[in-house]
Design an enzyme around this catalytic site. Sequence first.
Site, PDB file in Angstrom:
ATOM      1  N   ASN A   1       0.860  -1.183   0.000  1.00 20.36           N
ATOM      2  CA  ASN A   1       0.000   0.000   0.000  1.00 20.36           C
ATOM      3  C   ASN A   1       0.900   1.238   0.000  1.00 20.36           C
ATOM      4  O   ASN A   1       1.654   1.467   0.954  1.00 20.36           O
ATOM      5  CB  ASN A   1      -0.906  -0.036   1.242  1.00 20.36           C
TER       6      ASN A   1
ATOM      7  N   HIS B   1       1.026   6.223   1.690  1.00 19.00           N
ATOM      8  CA  HIS B   1       1.792   7.182   2.480  1.00 19.00           C
ATOM      9  C   HIS B   1       2.950   7.822   1.725  1.00 19.00           C
ATOM     10  O   HIS B   1       3.538   8.794   2.192  1.00 19.00           O
ATOM     11  CB  HIS B   1       2.239   6.556   3.803  1.00 19.00           C
TER      12      HIS B   1
ATOM     13  N   HIS C   1      -5.583   3.531  -1.756  1.00 20.36           N
ATOM     14  CA  HIS C   1      -6.899   3.851  -1.210  1.00 20.36           C
ATOM     15  C   HIS C   1      -7.277   5.245  -1.698  1.00 20.36           C
ATOM     16  O   HIS C   1      -6.662   6.225  -1.302  1.00 20.36           O
ATOM     17  CB  HIS C   1      -6.822   3.796   0.325  1.00 20.36           C
TER      18      HIS C   1
ATOM     19  N   ARG D   1      -9.459   7.852  -1.109  1.00 16.86           N
ATOM     20  CA  ARG D   1     -10.433   8.283  -0.094  1.00 16.86           C
ATOM     21  C   ARG D   1     -11.329   9.384  -0.639  1.00 16.86           C
ATOM     22  O   ARG D   1     -10.905  10.168  -1.493  1.00 16.86           O
ATOM     23  CB  ARG D   1      -9.687   8.795   1.153  1.00 16.86           C
TER      24      ARG D   1
ATOM     25  N   ARG E   1      -7.198  12.688   0.755  1.00 14.59           N
ATOM     26  CA  ARG E   1      -6.114  13.209   1.604  1.00 14.59           C
ATOM     27  C   ARG E   1      -4.733  12.751   1.142  1.00 14.59           C
ATOM     28  O   ARG E   1      -3.745  13.388   1.453  1.00 14.59           O
ATOM     29  CB  ARG E   1      -6.346  12.820   3.063  1.00 14.59           C
TER      30      ARG E   1
ATOM     31  N   GLU F   1      -8.543   0.248  -2.840  1.00 12.19           N
ATOM     32  CA  GLU F   1      -9.389   0.265  -1.637  1.00 12.19           C
ATOM     33  C   GLU F   1     -10.329   1.448  -1.763  1.00 12.19           C
ATOM     34  O   GLU F   1      -9.887   2.555  -2.107  1.00 12.19           O
ATOM     35  CB  GLU F   1      -8.528   0.438  -0.387  1.00 12.19           C
TER      36      GLU F   1
ATOM     37  N   THR G   1      -6.957   6.602   9.988  1.00 12.61           N
ATOM     38  CA  THR G   1      -6.870   5.543   8.989  1.00 12.61           C
ATOM     39  C   THR G   1      -8.121   4.688   9.159  1.00 12.61           C
ATOM     40  O   THR G   1      -8.916   4.943  10.068  1.00 12.61           O
ATOM     41  CB  THR G   1      -5.569   4.713   9.169  1.00 12.61           C
ATOM     42  N   THR G   2      -8.323   3.700   8.280  1.00 11.09           N
ATOM     43  CA  THR G   2      -9.531   2.879   8.363  1.00 11.09           C
ATOM     44  C   THR G   2      -9.607   2.255   9.752  1.00 11.09           C
ATOM     45  O   THR G   2      -8.704   1.530  10.159  1.00 11.09           O
ATOM     46  CB  THR G   2      -9.489   1.776   7.286  1.00 11.09           C
TER      47      THR G   2
ATOM     48  N   GLU H   1     -10.840  -9.477   3.283  1.00  9.03           N
ATOM     49  CA  GLU H   1      -9.571  -9.104   3.909  1.00  9.03           C
ATOM     50  C   GLU H   1      -9.862  -8.893   5.388  1.00  9.03           C
ATOM     51  O   GLU H   1     -10.675  -8.033   5.745  1.00  9.03           O
ATOM     52  CB  GLU H   1      -9.003  -7.822   3.293  1.00  9.03           C
TER      53      GLU H   1
ATOM     54  N   HIS I   1      -3.688  -4.370   7.703  1.00  7.09           N
ATOM     55  CA  HIS I   1      -3.776  -3.258   8.638  1.00  7.09           C
ATOM     56  C   HIS I   1      -2.871  -3.495   9.838  1.00  7.09           C
ATOM     57  O   HIS I   1      -3.046  -4.457  10.579  1.00  7.09           O
ATOM     58  CB  HIS I   1      -5.203  -2.984   9.132  1.00  7.09           C
ATOM     59  N   GLY I   2      -1.898  -2.605   9.960  1.00 10.92           N
ATOM     60  CA  GLY I   2      -1.000  -2.652  11.107  1.00 10.92           C
ATOM     61  C   GLY I   2       0.029  -3.779  11.054  1.00 10.92           C
ATOM     62  O   GLY I   2       0.763  -3.985  12.015  1.00 10.92           O
TER      63      GLY I   2
ATOM     64  N   HIS J   1       1.851   1.147   5.975  1.00 10.75           N
ATOM     65  CA  HIS J   1       2.556   2.051   6.871  1.00 10.75           C
ATOM     66  C   HIS J   1       3.940   1.537   7.281  1.00 10.75           C
ATOM     67  O   HIS J   1       4.926   2.279   7.226  1.00 10.75           O
ATOM     68  CB  HIS J   1       1.694   2.316   8.117  1.00 10.75           C
TER      69      HIS J   1
END
Length: 241
Positions: free
Chosen positions: A7, A10, A43, A45, A49, A70, A100-101, A151, A190-191, A213
């Site tokens: 992803n 960022h 993603h 959004r 952003r 996403e 974030t989500t 997911e 995620h994470g 991230h």
Amino acid sequence: MIELGVNIDHVATLREARKGKAPDLIAAAKLCELAGAHQITVHLRVDRRHIQDADIYALKQVLLLRMNLEMAAEEEIILIAEEVRPYTICLVPETREEVTTEGGLDVAGQISKLKEVTARMHEKGILVSTFIDPVAAQVEASKAIGADAIEFHTGPYAAATGSEACKELERLQECAAVANEIELNFHAGHGLSIRNLLPVARIPGLREVNIGHDIIARSIFIGLEGAVQEILAILEKVETD
Ligand code: PXP
């Protein structure tokens, strides 16, 4: 082997901090390709952003890898997906205030709407996954809307420590068993990081992870290719277990 979607949101977050051109998102995607990633995830959004509409169109032109978009099930974004035709979309919940989500999508609570969105994507040849909490009813609802995969939201697992992390891992394992039983492909995201990925990667049947991230943060110190390769090395380890 479990596939890696990187992803790159960022990279765009940093670019948008100055509203300029650097760092170059396409160059980042290409480095991920060279490093051996299997997919590029972005993603788009509603508040734009980080990733911008032009990024999606530009990536579609140059990517050799699959694009995973996403997105919230919002008409404005659905229309862009229909036009760009990424390889796959991942339906996520979205609120403007979140950093974030934050939670999984409530698929069970909006079956008819999401069934329609999934059918529209399938008409364009786009695969659909749903980003859900590890809850059996959400797994079954995702199957019911015709999703090609789910997911699992690994955020709570990633944020937990000690016995709480073990409990979160068990929730993921139990719901993965449900997905395996009803023959629904499952991913995780995620994470996830070099520190917590391995136990998740060992869940039987896991097909794909999407990581952003941690890879982008590590890349500041060791470069993007190195950061991607560190994750790939963990996934390869599972393969040879
Ligand atoms: N998967 C989904 C559905 C997400 O929304 C995100 C965050 O955009 C990720 C994976 C990647 O999460 P992280 O940046 O924490 O690795």
